[in-house]
Design a protein around this motif. Structure first.
Motif, PDB file in Angstrom:
ATOM      1  N   GLN A   1      48.618 -20.057 -54.154  1.00 19.04           N
ATOM      2  CA  GLN A   1      48.707 -20.291 -52.704  1.00 19.04           C
ATOM      3  C   GLN A   1      47.583 -19.569 -51.960  1.00 19.04           C
ATOM      4  O   GLN A   1      47.041 -20.089 -50.985  1.00 19.04           O
ATOM      5  CB  GLN A   1      50.087 -19.878 -52.180  1.00 19.04           C
ATOM      6  CG  GLN A   1      51.185 -20.857 -52.598  1.00 19.04           C
ATOM      7  CD  GLN A   1      52.585 -20.308 -52.423  1.00 19.04           C
ATOM      8  OE1 GLN A   1      52.775 -19.137 -52.080  1.00 19.04           O
ATOM      9  NE2 GLN A   1      53.580 -21.145 -52.661  1.00 19.04           N
TER      10      GLN A   1
ATOM     11  N   ASP B   1      60.157 -15.494 -51.775  1.00 17.26           N
ATOM     12  CA  ASP B   1      61.501 -15.523 -52.358  1.00 17.26           C
ATOM     13  C   ASP B   1      62.466 -14.837 -51.388  1.00 17.26           C
ATOM     14  O   ASP B   1      62.317 -13.660 -51.077  1.00 17.26           O
ATOM     15  CB  ASP B   1      61.480 -14.792 -53.705  1.00 17.26           C
ATOM     16  CG  ASP B   1      62.843 -14.774 -54.373  1.00 17.26           C
ATOM     17  OD1 ASP B   1      63.800 -15.345 -53.803  1.00 17.26           O
ATOM     18  OD2 ASP B   1      62.962 -14.184 -55.464  1.00 17.26           O
TER      19      ASP B   1
ATOM     20  N   MET C   1      51.840 -32.300 -53.416  1.00 19.94           N
ATOM     21  CA  MET C   1      53.254 -32.173 -53.757  1.00 19.94           C
ATOM     22  C   MET C   1      53.734 -33.288 -54.687  1.00 19.94           C
ATOM     23  O   MET C   1      54.895 -33.305 -55.089  1.00 19.94           O
ATOM     24  CB  MET C   1      54.066 -32.168 -52.464  1.00 19.94           C
ATOM     25  CG  MET C   1      55.343 -31.345 -52.543  1.00 19.94           C
ATOM     26  SD  MET C   1      56.260 -31.499 -51.004  1.00 19.94           S
ATOM     27  CE  MET C   1      57.856 -31.990 -51.619  1.00 19.94           C
TER      28      MET C   1
ATOM     29  N   TYR D   1      61.653 -31.865 -43.801  1.00 19.49           N
ATOM     30  CA  TYR D   1      60.304 -31.543 -44.276  1.00 19.49           C
ATOM     31  C   TYR D   1      59.322 -31.532 -43.096  1.00 19.49           C
ATOM     32  O   TYR D   1      58.484 -30.641 -42.968  1.00 19.49           O
ATOM     33  CB  TYR D   1      59.823 -32.574 -45.303  1.00 19.49           C
ATOM     34  CG  TYR D   1      60.377 -32.412 -46.698  1.00 19.49           C
ATOM     35  CD1 TYR D   1      60.275 -31.202 -47.370  1.00 19.49           C
ATOM     36  CD2 TYR D   1      60.976 -33.487 -47.360  1.00 19.49           C
ATOM     37  CE1 TYR D   1      60.768 -31.061 -48.655  1.00 19.49           C
ATOM     38  CE2 TYR D   1      61.465 -33.356 -48.654  1.00 19.49           C
ATOM     39  CZ  TYR D   1      61.365 -32.142 -49.294  1.00 19.49           C
ATOM     40  OH  TYR D   1      61.840 -32.004 -50.569  1.00 19.49           O
TER      41      TYR D   1
ATOM     42  N   TRP E   1      61.372 -22.330 -48.226  1.00 19.44           N
ATOM     43  CA  TRP E   1      61.909 -21.851 -49.505  1.00 19.44           C
ATOM     44  C   TRP E   1      63.289 -22.462 -49.787  1.00 19.44           C
ATOM     45  O   TRP E   1      63.599 -22.869 -50.895  1.00 19.44           O
ATOM     46  CB  TRP E   1      61.989 -20.324 -49.469  1.00 19.44           C
ATOM     47  CG  TRP E   1      62.523 -19.686 -50.711  1.00 19.44           C
ATOM     48  CD1 TRP E   1      61.842 -19.402 -51.857  1.00 19.44           C
ATOM     49  CD2 TRP E   1      63.873 -19.238 -50.920  1.00 19.44           C
ATOM     50  NE1 TRP E   1      62.680 -18.812 -52.766  1.00 19.44           N
ATOM     51  CE2 TRP E   1      63.926 -18.696 -52.229  1.00 19.44           C
ATOM     52  CE3 TRP E   1      65.036 -19.241 -50.139  1.00 19.44           C
ATOM     53  CZ2 TRP E   1      65.094 -18.158 -52.764  1.00 19.44           C
ATOM     54  CZ3 TRP E   1      66.203 -18.707 -50.677  1.00 19.44           C
ATOM     55  CH2 TRP E   1      66.227 -18.167 -51.969  1.00 19.44           C
TER      56      TRP E   1
ATOM     57  N   ASP F   1      53.745 -24.926 -51.356  1.00 20.35           N
ATOM     58  CA  ASP F   1      52.283 -25.055 -51.420  1.00 20.35           C
ATOM     59  C   ASP F   1      51.771 -25.912 -50.271  1.00 20.35           C
ATOM     60  O   ASP F   1      50.753 -25.603 -49.644  1.00 20.35           O
ATOM     61  CB  ASP F   1      51.850 -25.690 -52.752  1.00 20.35           C
ATOM     62  CG  ASP F   1      52.256 -24.848 -53.954  1.00 20.35           C
ATOM     63  OD1 ASP F   1      52.393 -23.623 -53.791  1.00 20.35           O
ATOM     64  OD2 ASP F   1      52.456 -25.416 -55.043  1.00 20.35           O
TER      65      ASP F   1
ATOM     66  N   CYS G   1      62.750 -26.075 -50.712  1.00 21.15           N
ATOM     67  CA  CYS G   1      62.122 -26.089 -52.030  1.00 21.15           C
ATOM     68  C   CYS G   1      63.150 -25.898 -53.138  1.00 21.15           C
ATOM     69  O   CYS G   1      63.028 -26.464 -54.210  1.00 21.15           O
ATOM     70  CB  CYS G   1      61.134 -24.929 -52.084  1.00 21.15           C
ATOM     71  SG  CYS G   1      59.590 -25.327 -52.783  1.00 21.15           S
ATOM     72  N   ASN G   2      64.137 -25.058 -52.872  1.00 20.19           N
ATOM     73  CA  ASN G   2      65.123 -24.722 -53.895  1.00 20.19           C
ATOM     74  C   ASN G   2      66.402 -25.549 -53.781  1.00 20.19           C
ATOM     75  O   ASN G   2      67.403 -25.237 -54.418  1.00 20.19           O
ATOM     76  CB  ASN G   2      65.450 -23.231 -53.846  1.00 20.19           C
ATOM     77  CG  ASN G   2      64.299 -22.403 -54.392  1.00 20.19           C
ATOM     78  OD1 ASN G   2      64.123 -22.302 -55.604  1.00 20.19           O
ATOM     79  ND2 ASN G   2      63.475 -21.873 -53.515  1.00 20.19           N
TER      80      ASN G   2
ATOM     81  N   GLY H   1      52.380 -29.650 -57.122  1.00 14.86           N
ATOM     82  CA  GLY H   1      52.728 -28.419 -56.405  1.00 14.86           C
ATOM     83  C   GLY H   1      54.109 -28.527 -55.769  1.00 14.86           C
ATOM     84  O   GLY H   1      54.812 -29.528 -55.920  1.00 14.86           O
ATOM     85  N   SER H   2      54.502 -27.468 -55.058  1.00 10.24           N
ATOM     86  CA  SER H   2      55.811 -27.447 -54.415  1.00 10.24           C
ATOM     87  C   SER H   2      55.653 -27.677 -52.914  1.00 10.24           C
ATOM     88  O   SER H   2      54.536 -27.679 -52.390  1.00 10.24           O
ATOM     89  CB  SER H   2      56.469 -26.085 -54.634  1.00 10.24           C
ATOM     90  OG  SER H   2      55.770 -25.106 -53.897  1.00 10.24           O
ATOM     91  N   PHE H   3      56.779 -27.833 -52.235  1.00 16.94           N
ATOM     92  CA  PHE H   3      56.731 -27.948 -50.779  1.00 16.94           C
ATOM     93  C   PHE H   3      56.148 -26.675 -50.152  1.00 16.94           C
ATOM     94  O   PHE H   3      55.447 -26.722 -49.146  1.00 16.94           O
ATOM     95  CB  PHE H   3      58.130 -28.232 -50.228  1.00 16.94           C
ATOM     96  CG  PHE H   3      58.159 -28.400 -48.732  1.00 16.94           C
ATOM     97  CD1 PHE H   3      57.392 -29.368 -48.099  1.00 16.94           C
ATOM     98  CD2 PHE H   3      58.944 -27.555 -47.944  1.00 16.94           C
ATOM     99  CE1 PHE H   3      57.409 -29.517 -46.715  1.00 16.94           C
ATOM    100  CE2 PHE H   3      58.965 -27.696 -46.559  1.00 16.94           C
ATOM    101  CZ  PHE H   3      58.202 -28.675 -45.944  1.00 16.94           C
TER     102      PHE H   3
END
Lengths: 379, 392
Positions: free
Chosen positions: A9, B4, A57, A241, A304, A71, A307-308, A67-69
């Protein structure tokens, strides 16, 4: 608990900062883009695609970089910092993520690689004129079945970058009554289909919000994105999003405003001293800092959570409610400290304060999101 | 390293243990003594011992003094869980969240051995002896003197707004030990027996009914081994501790009980047959309270995270302090508007809504932007230390 960017990142951030500084060279360029019908240059778009940004993404099998959201949020923060114009947000957040969330394999295989390469621009046509108070589900535009096709009729407003789009995702009512969350469907409509008419609206930020008229537009039924009548959940997800993505842009923009404001306060001399010595000015700057610290962590927490796959309704709404007002406030303080200088059109301040206004109203203003929070509180 | 926002399994297990204990043991009476700073009465003292006996105190403290040697997050979890249940802080708050840390950092081995175990066990409390009539925001302007005389320091002068002293065993006292140098270089810290001869404590009652004190020192003899760390380094120790103290004292979870209270009120109160919870203005005001609590929780989490990762804090705890204290005032104002004219009815009055809690909080909230440093001093700190703006 951890409040740090990953090494990747940090690299995304640095690369974006460097590229955008060159790509968006000066205020005159921004003002040209405001006036320009498309609102961006082919070189800018090509450069972003070469850096892999559109596919950041998307999974690798669709030409993305997996990548992830989070990112993507890092990247959007830098885009907000640079106040970069153009259809990235509409293409990737509204279009790409909707296809990624709800598309069939065929639709994903068709569209995502093209988006990733920068060869296909998308947008989402959602809000309508009857929504005098923002409500993404207040949909009167209809799609009626006719053999293997559907016929779409209706008018959409505030559709970002529809004028340059290749595909417009139209949210239409296929059953139920106006205002129902159920009974909405999404259609992938080729922007050049007969009966689609796009008109650019003139806006504060010079961004390209459009009216899109669907006048008996024929679309085949394999262009339905997700399930018939079941788009409510997809729209909700995409708007989460989008809201968090917009928070990231607002965060970056407010950081830039504070940076130039504080630098100016240190060098501008009045009454024989740098104005940053005066407490009235210091406290203004401290208010910017407080607003931005809050925006930072609430934006990243919301990202986060999304993302999770954690329940994020409350935190996303909190983030957009906070961020919408924070950016506006930071920009207003910037103007106050720059004084008359910042009121001149060639100054960077108006670029940011005008975008702050646009961002405040994108995907629901603070009032709208507070109502969502209230519902989450059980009210 | 990556963003996190979760907590570890072990941390969650501790949180659950604390929550279970408090749900059973934290009575309204004890919680209110804590929230209203009325002091450690018999119930508060007993509660402190119970907390310790249940094995919930000291997890973040060094093993050699009876702690578990874990990071500060355990103490933060304890404070957050207390806050969620109207318990504003651990019973011996000043000792546990402020003084103890400076003793650990700067005290002699002998001093640590004497005081730290008692602090962890909830047995002793300190009054904070900083403010004087001429030393409010300008703390370095204090006049109280401590003069060396054989094995003692002899202390003379006056303190004000020393809130815990009428029930504390000790006074955590700042006094001038060198009046010839700049104020920052001539202050020392002492631990004084709060009942020592020559000390007079007079009550000062606040507009919300809490007791604070003014304290007079007349030739008070303090043994030299009660000097904290080095002589003339006191102001530095106070400033060094400030960020951490703010992290422990300004706790956003404390506002959750108020939020829950006004949510319940809006759900259960009707006007013209319609619940207030359906009124958009009411919903908006309550939601804004929730948004600000969400946001400030993250400000606090971030500043605390910096602390336990030993990252240099410049203005982060100050941001939490200024924001949370002003948020408290906005929260009360919004809630009172929802209660409308009933908001002014005090606890014990006929028709008082929410048992008068919001009315009391209104009176209390005037203190929050002043106590422990005004918002004005706070913003100056944020601008100068956080943003590098020049000093005047």
């Amino acid at each position: 608990m951890d409040f740090t960017y990953t090494e990747e990142q940090k690299m995304i951030k640095d690369a974006a900062r460097g590229f955008l500084e060159k790509a968006c060279p000066n205020v005159e360029w921004y003002l040209d883009m405001d006036k320009d019908e498309k609102g961006f240059t082919p070189e800018l778009w090509k450069g972003m695609a070469e850096l892999g940004w559109m596919g950041i993404m998307f999974p690798e099998k669709y030409g993305g970089i997996g990548g992830s959201f989070l990112d993507l949020v890092v990247l959007l923060e830098e885009m907000g910092y640079a106040a970069v114009p153009g259809p990235f947000f509409s293409t990737v957040l509204l279009g790409g993520l909707a296809v990624l969330e709800a598309g069939t394999d065929a639709q994903k295989n068709d569209l995502l690689p093209k988006i990733a390469e920068g060869k296909c621009l998308l947008t989402l046509a959602l809000t309508e004129a009857a929504s005098t108070v923002y409500d993404p589900f207040f949909i009167e535009t209809t799609a009626k079945a006719a053999g293997d096709n559907y016929i779409i009729n209706g008018v959409k407003l505030f559709v970002p970058d529809a004028n340059v789009s290749d595909v417009i995702i139209a949210a239409v009512r296929t059953s139920g009554t106006t205002g129902d969350k159920d009974g909405i469907s999404l259609f992938l409509v080729d922007s050049k289909t007969p009966g689609v008419k796009t008109t650019l609206l003139k806006t504060t930020a010079g961004d390209k919000l459009c009216e899109v008229i669907f006048d008996a537009v024929t679309v085949s039924k394999d262009k339905i994105l997700g399930s018939l009548n079941g788009a409510g959940a997809v729209i909700t997800r995409v708007l989460q999003y989008a809201a968090v993505g917009k928070c990231a842009e607002m965060l970056g923009g407010s950081q830039k405003v504070m940076e130039i404001t504080v630098a100016y306060a240190k060098e501008r001399v009045q009454f024989g001293k740098a104005i940053g010595v005066y407490q009235a000015v210091q406290h203004h700057c401290a208010n910017q800092k407080m607003a931005i610290e809050g925006s930072t962590y609430i934006t990243y927490k919301a990202a986060w959570m999304l993302c999770n796959g954690l329940p994020a309704t409350r935190i996303v709404a909190s983030a957009k409610a906070w961020g919408s007002e924070a950016y506006k406030k930071v920009a207003a303080i910037g103007h106050q400290i720059f004084g008359g200088t910042g009121y001149i059109v060639e100054h960077p301040m108006p670029i940011y304060s005008r975008r702050a206004k646009a961002a405040e109203y994108a995907y629901g203003n603070a009032n709208y999101h507070r109502q969502l929070v209230a519902t989450e509180l059980g009210l | 390293m990556a963003w996190d926002f979760g907590i570890l399994k072990e941390e969650e297990a501790y949180r659950q243990k604390v929550a279970d204990f408090l749900d059973k043991e934290l009575t309204e009476e004890i919680a209110r003594q804590s929230w209203e700073d009325l002091g450690l009465d018999v119930e508060g003292r007993a509660f402190a011992k119970k907390l310790y006996a249940a094995g919930l105190m000291g997890w973040s403290w060094p093993v050699e003094y009876g702690g578990k040697g874990l990071p500060p997050i355990y103490d933060f979890i304890l404070i957050d869980e207390l806050g969620k249940r109207w318990g504003a802080h651990v019973p011996n708050d000043v000792a546990y969240t402020m003084v103890g840390h400076t003793i650990l950092r700067r005290g002699s081995a002998e001093m640590k051995k004497e005081f730290i175990p008692q602090i962890i066990q909830g047995e002793i409390e300190f009054g904070l002896g900083y403010t004087e009539p001429e030393a409010g925001s300008d703390l370095a302007n204090m006049k109280m003197t401590a003069v060396e005389d054989g094995d003692y320091f002899v202390i003379n002068g006056q303190k004000t707004f020393n809130t815990e002293s009428h029930y504390s065993e000790y006074h955590w006292l700042a006094a001038k030990t060198d009046t010839k140098v700049s104020a920052y270089k001539g202050i020392s810290l002492f631990i004084v027996d709060q009942r020592a001869p020559g000390i007079t404590i007079r009550p000062m009652i606040t507009m919300s009914g809490e007791r604070t004190n003014e304290i007079f020192y007349d030739e008070v003899k303090v043994p030299k081994n009660r000097l904290v760390g080095e002589k003339n380094k006191g102001f530095y120790y106070m400033m060094e501790a400030l960020g951490s103290e703010r992290n422990y004292v300004f706790v956003p979870s404390r506002y959750l009980p108020y939020l829950n209270m006004i949510v319940d009120y809006a759900k259960n109160t009707t006007f013209k047959g319609i619940p207030l919870a359906e009124n958009p203005m009411v919903r908006d005001k309550i939601a804004q309270i929730a948004v600000e609590i969400d946001m400030s929780t993250l400000l606090a989490d971030h500043a605390r995270w910096m602390e336990w990762n030993h990252l240099p804090m410049t203005c982060e705890p100050e941001i939490t302090k200024v924001f949370v204290s002003e948020m408290e005032q906005r929260m009360v104002d919004s809630a009172m508007q929802i209660l409308d004219q009933f908001c002014q009815l005090k606890e014990g009055s006929k028709w008082a809504p929410l048992n008068g809690r919001m009315e009391w909080e209104f009176l209390h909230s005037f203190m929050t932007t002043i106590g422990a440093g005004t918002s004005e001093v706070g913003r100056t700190v944020i601008a100068q230390r956080g943003l590098g703006l020049p000093r005047g």
